[in-house]
Scaffold this motif. Structure first.
Motif, mmCIF file in Angstrom:
data_model
loop_
_atom_site.group_PDB
_atom_site.id
_atom_site.type_symbol
_atom_site.label_atom_id
_atom_site.label_comp_id
_atom_site.label_asym_id
_atom_site.label_seq_id
_atom_site.Cartn_x
_atom_site.Cartn_y
_atom_site.Cartn_z
ATOM 1 N N PHE A 29 0.799 -1.224 0.000
ATOM 2 C CA PHE A 29 0.000 0.000 0.000
ATOM 3 C C PHE A 29 0.839 1.285 0.000
ATOM 4 O O PHE A 29 0.283 2.373 -0.005
ATOM 5 N N ASP A 30 2.159 1.163 0.019
ATOM 6 C CA ASP A 30 3.009 2.342 0.174
ATOM 7 C C ASP A 30 2.814 3.387 -0.921
ATOM 8 O O ASP A 30 2.943 4.584 -0.672
ATOM 9 N N PHE A 31 2.512 2.949 -2.125
ATOM 10 C CA PHE A 31 2.389 3.876 -3.258
ATOM 11 C C PHE A 31 1.188 4.807 -3.132
ATOM 12 O O PHE A 31 1.151 5.883 -3.737
ATOM 13 N N GLY A 185 -24.032 -4.085 -2.784
ATOM 14 C CA GLY A 185 -22.857 -4.947 -2.725
ATOM 15 C C GLY A 185 -21.605 -4.226 -3.198
ATOM 16 O O GLY A 185 -20.525 -4.370 -2.618
ATOM 17 N N TYR A 186 -21.755 -3.421 -4.252
ATOM 18 C CA TYR A 186 -20.628 -2.614 -4.730
ATOM 19 C C TYR A 186 -20.288 -1.523 -3.716
ATOM 20 O O TYR A 186 -19.111 -1.199 -3.505
ATOM 21 N N ALA A 187 -21.296 -0.966 -3.083
ATOM 22 C CA ALA A 187 -21.066 0.035 -2.037
ATOM 23 C C ALA A 187 -20.275 -0.575 -0.882
ATOM 24 O O ALA A 187 -19.332 0.036 -0.366
ATOM 25 N N LYS A 188 -20.655 -1.785 -0.490
ATOM 26 C CA LYS A 188 -19.960 -2.493 0.585
ATOM 27 C C LYS A 188 -18.504 -2.749 0.206
ATOM 28 O O LYS A 188 -17.593 -2.606 1.037
ATOM 29 N N THR A 189 -18.276 -3.113 -1.041
ATOM 30 C CA THR A 189 -16.915 -3.354 -1.513
ATOM 31 C C THR A 189 -16.086 -2.075 -1.437
ATOM 32 O O THR A 189 -14.936 -2.082 -0.980
ATOM 33 N N GLY A 190 -16.666 -0.957 -1.887
ATOM 34 C CA GLY A 190 -15.974 0.327 -1.818
ATOM 35 C C GLY A 190 -15.656 0.731 -0.393
ATOM 36 O O GLY A 190 -14.558 1.216 -0.092
ATOM 37 N N LYS A 191 -16.610 0.519 0.491
ATOM 38 C CA LYS A 191 -16.425 0.880 1.899
ATOM 39 C C LYS A 191 -15.325 0.040 2.541
ATOM 40 O O LYS A 191 -14.463 0.564 3.264
ATOM 41 N N THR A 192 -15.326 -1.266 2.269
ATOM 42 C CA THR A 192 -14.327 -2.160 2.840
ATOM 43 C C THR A 192 -12.933 -1.848 2.314
ATOM 44 O O THR A 192 -11.960 -1.816 3.075
ATOM 45 N N LEU A 193 -12.824 -1.582 1.012
ATOM 46 C CA LEU A 193 -11.526 -1.239 0.429
ATOM 47 C C LEU A 193 -11.017 0.084 0.985
ATOM 48 O O LEU A 193 -9.830 0.228 1.285
ATOM 49 N N SER A 194 -11.905 1.042 1.126
ATOM 50 C CA SER A 194 -11.533 2.340 1.690
ATOM 51 C C SER A 194 -10.959 2.193 3.090
ATOM 52 O O SER A 194 -9.911 2.772 3.420
ATOM 53 N N LYS A 195 -11.616 1.416 3.920
ATOM 54 C CA LYS A 195 -11.144 1.197 5.294
ATOM 55 C C LYS A 195 -9.801 0.479 5.310
ATOM 56 O O LYS A 195 -8.930 0.768 6.152
ATOM 57 N N MET A 198 -7.164 3.045 4.389
ATOM 58 C CA MET A 198 -6.956 3.942 5.525
ATOM 59 C C MET A 198 -6.073 3.282 6.584
ATOM 60 O O MET A 198 -5.228 3.937 7.216
ATOM 61 N N LYS A 199 -6.264 1.999 6.769
ATOM 62 C CA LYS A 199 -5.523 1.273 7.805
ATOM 63 C C LYS A 199 -4.101 0.960 7.362
ATOM 64 O O LYS A 199 -3.153 1.082 8.163
ATOM 65 N N LYS A 200 -3.913 0.561 6.105
ATOM 66 C CA LYS A 200 -2.617 0.064 5.639
ATOM 67 C C LYS A 200 -1.708 1.133 5.029
ATOM 68 O O LYS A 200 -0.482 1.003 5.095
ATOM 69 N N ALA A 201 -2.298 2.179 4.456
ATOM 70 C CA ALA A 201 -1.480 3.146 3.717
ATOM 71 C C ALA A 201 -1.115 4.387 4.522
ATOM 72 O O ALA A 201 -0.174 5.100 4.168
ATOM 73 N N PHE A 202 -1.859 4.662 5.607
ATOM 74 C CA PHE A 202 -1.624 5.910 6.337
ATOM 75 C C PHE A 202 -1.297 5.650 7.813
ATOM 76 O O PHE A 202 -1.678 4.658 8.373
#
Length: 202
Positions: A29-31, A185-195, A198-202
């Motif tokens: 996620f560094d990039f 379902g797509y909204a859930k996917t977006g929300k999960t990826l966003s979280k 947030m956790k891994k890149a910052f």
């Protein structure tokens, strides 16, 4: 009262069974943290539907013929809605939840058509299940995707690859629209990826 508690418990169990599974396949996620804009593309070319793994063409033919047999024009109307849902429901739902935290908190924007962005997120739909709603009983939709971050100028360079399986889709209070359930379902996917970002890149 006992029946109501049993029904609520059943719904809770269904939500556990169909919880989303997200897994980092390769990359890191560094990039991401130095980017302000990331291009997004949605791909449905190899999508399969239902446990029978129907192709989109097979499903559309089967569903539209069934609806047309129940009323003139119903099949054609459904086909038009099904095809347009990708641009008016699925993509907007995904992007809305992706940007909710990342844009407001980190100033990062995920959008379609950003050809100048260094990286592109390819959202490839692998498998979907539209779910159903029979009033008292219902089953959520499920959406499985392959999420690939690639260099926009060199698509062969995959910097991060993630699988997201069985993202559940349903509206509060339920909906009789397959397309609306899938959109959630797509909204859930977006929300999960966003979280996850947030956790891994910052």
């Amino acid at each position: 009262m006992k029946k109501q508690l049993t029904f609520i418990l059943a719904l809770f169990c269904v939500s556990l069974i169909y919880s989303q599974k997200i897994k980092v396949v390769s990359g890191g996620f560094d990039f991401i943290k130095d980017q302000k804009q990331i291009n997004v593309e949605f791909v449905y070319d190899n999508m399969k539907i239902f446990k029978k793994n129907l192709t989109n063409d097979e499903y559309v033919k089967e569903r539209s013929e069934d609806l047309e047999s129940k009323g003139k024009g119903k099949g054609k109307a459904w086909k038009k809605k099904w095809e347009s849902s990708r641009t008016i429901i699925y993509a907007p739902k995904f992007l809305e939840l992706m940007n909710r935290d990342l844009h407001e908190k980190k100033g990062m924007s995920f959008e379609e058509g950003l050809s100048d962005a260094k990286y592109t997120l390819v959202v490839e739909t692998v498998w979907i299940y539209p779910g159903w709603n029979a009033g008292v009983m219902r089953q959520p939709a499920k959406v499985s995707t392959l999420l690939k971050f690639v260099e926009t100028a060199n698509r062969d360079n995959v910097v991060l690859e993630i699988t997201a399986k069985n993202a559940p889709g349903n509206r509060f209070g339920g909906t009789f629209s397959n397309e609306d359930r899938l959109g959630e379902g797509y909204a859930k996917t977006g929300k999960t990826l966003s979280k996850l970002i947030m956790k891994k890149a910052f």
